[in-house]
Design a protein around this motif. Structure first.
Motif, PDB file in Angstrom:
ATOM      1  N   ASN A  75       0.845  -1.192   0.000  1.00 10.90           N
ATOM      2  CA  ASN A  75       0.000   0.000   0.000  1.00 10.90           C
ATOM      3  C   ASN A  75       0.876   1.236   0.000  1.00 10.90           C
ATOM      4  O   ASN A  75       1.828   1.334   0.775  1.00 10.90           O
ATOM      5  N   LEU A  76       0.568   2.173  -0.870  1.00 11.45           N
ATOM      6  CA  LEU A  76       1.244   3.460  -0.749  1.00 11.45           C
ATOM      7  C   LEU A  76       0.455   4.322   0.235  1.00 11.45           C
ATOM      8  O   LEU A  76      -0.682   4.009   0.589  1.00 11.45           O
ATOM      9  N   ASP A  77       1.077   5.381   0.697  1.00 11.41           N
ATOM     10  CA  ASP A  77       0.407   6.325   1.591  1.00 11.41           C
ATOM     11  C   ASP A  77      -0.437   7.245   0.707  1.00 11.41           C
ATOM     12  O   ASP A  77       0.090   8.138   0.047  1.00 11.41           O
ATOM     13  N   VAL A 109       4.681   7.920  -2.138  1.00  9.77           N
ATOM     14  CA  VAL A 109       5.253   7.811  -0.795  1.00  9.77           C
ATOM     15  C   VAL A 109       4.759   6.508  -0.172  1.00  9.77           C
ATOM     16  O   VAL A 109       3.556   6.251  -0.124  1.00  9.77           O
ATOM     17  N   ILE A 110       5.711   5.707   0.271  1.00  4.69           N
ATOM     18  CA  ILE A 110       5.400   4.459   0.975  1.00  4.69           C
ATOM     19  C   ILE A 110       5.953   4.579   2.384  1.00  4.69           C
ATOM     20  O   ILE A 110       7.115   4.946   2.581  1.00  4.69           O
ATOM     21  N   SER A 111       5.117   4.281   3.357  1.00  8.10           N
ATOM     22  CA  SER A 111       5.541   4.364   4.756  1.00  8.10           C
ATOM     23  C   SER A 111       6.405   3.151   5.107  1.00  8.10           C
ATOM     24  O   SER A 111       6.100   2.023   4.726  1.00  8.10           O
ATOM     25  N   LYS A 112       7.488   3.402   5.838  1.00  9.36           N
ATOM     26  CA  LYS A 112       8.345   2.293   6.272  1.00  9.36           C
ATOM     27  C   LYS A 112       7.580   1.279   7.111  1.00  9.36           C
ATOM     28  O   LYS A 112       7.945   0.109   7.163  1.00  9.36           O
ATOM     29  N   SER A 113       6.510   1.737   7.750  1.00 11.85           N
ATOM     30  CA  SER A 113       5.733   0.834   8.603  1.00 11.85           C
ATOM     31  C   SER A 113       4.986  -0.219   7.783  1.00 11.85           C
ATOM     32  O   SER A 113       4.583  -1.256   8.308  1.00 11.85           O
TER      33      SER A 113
END
Length: 195
Positions: free
Chosen positions: A115-117, A145-149
């Motif tokens: 999932n991207l942000d 933007v992809i969250s590291k989480s």
């Protein structure tokens, strides 16, 4: 994966095999089909040079040297069989001879989706079907933007919000590894960040 596909190398058209992965919806008519093995292709006229990477849009075929490198690195991808069909073009240009007797070909597809942000990427909804519930997002190729989480060290992946799109994304680390091996006809473009 662009920094320019070299025109001296072959491209291809994918002919099949297409199968439904969703039940067709009469209200939204969103794409319900995806490609499955055997991956049937037809080489395009204009060259007889097969690159380490070959392209049809976002669909990717590679030679054994690329496959061996990715297997050595334990990259999570799927390798599909490729069937080369008789060319239908009657254009008198350079072409790979048929029946195909060239190097082994492997259809590379990502098996991981991330999932991207949506908010930070500025992702927009194009359509949302009230009948089947499927959502179609506007496809973007930059500002992602992809969250590291949500990232678990995947180095080749697709974006969940892009549905059945074959668009494949790689990390800079993976790209640098491919470039260091000198593979030709590698196409890439900076699309975003993981933070």
């Amino acid at each position: 994966p662009g920094s320019g596909v070299a025109r001296s190398y072959l491209g291809f058209s994918h002919i099949g095999t297409w199968k439904d992965v969703y039940k067709p919806c009469n209200d939204c008519n969103l794409n319900t089909q995806d490609l499955f093995e055997p991956f049937q292709i037809e080489w395009e006229p204009g060259s007889n040079q097969i690159g380490d990477f070959s392209w049809c849009g976002y669909s990717i075929i590679v030679l054994k040297n690329v496959k061996d490198y990715m297997d050595q690195k334990r990259v999570k991808v799927s390798w599909g069989n490729v069937n080369v069909l008789k060319p239908t073009s009657t254009v008198r240009k350079k072409m790979v001879s048929y029946p195909y007797t060239g190097p082994d070909l492997y259809w590379l597809t990502s098996v991981e989706k991330i999932n991207l942000d949506s908010e930070q990427s500025g992702l927009e909804i194009k359509t949302k079907c009230n009948t089947c519930g499927r959502i179609r997002y506007k496809f973007i190729m930059e500002g992602i933007v992809i969250s590291k989480s949500t990232w678990s060290n995947q180095h080749i992946f697709k974006i969940k919000q892009f549905g059945l799109s074959a668009a494949t994304f790689i990390t800079e680390e993976m790209l640098n590894g491919l470039k260091s091996k000198g593979f030709n006809n590698l196409w890439y473009k900076e699309a975003g960040i993981i933070k």
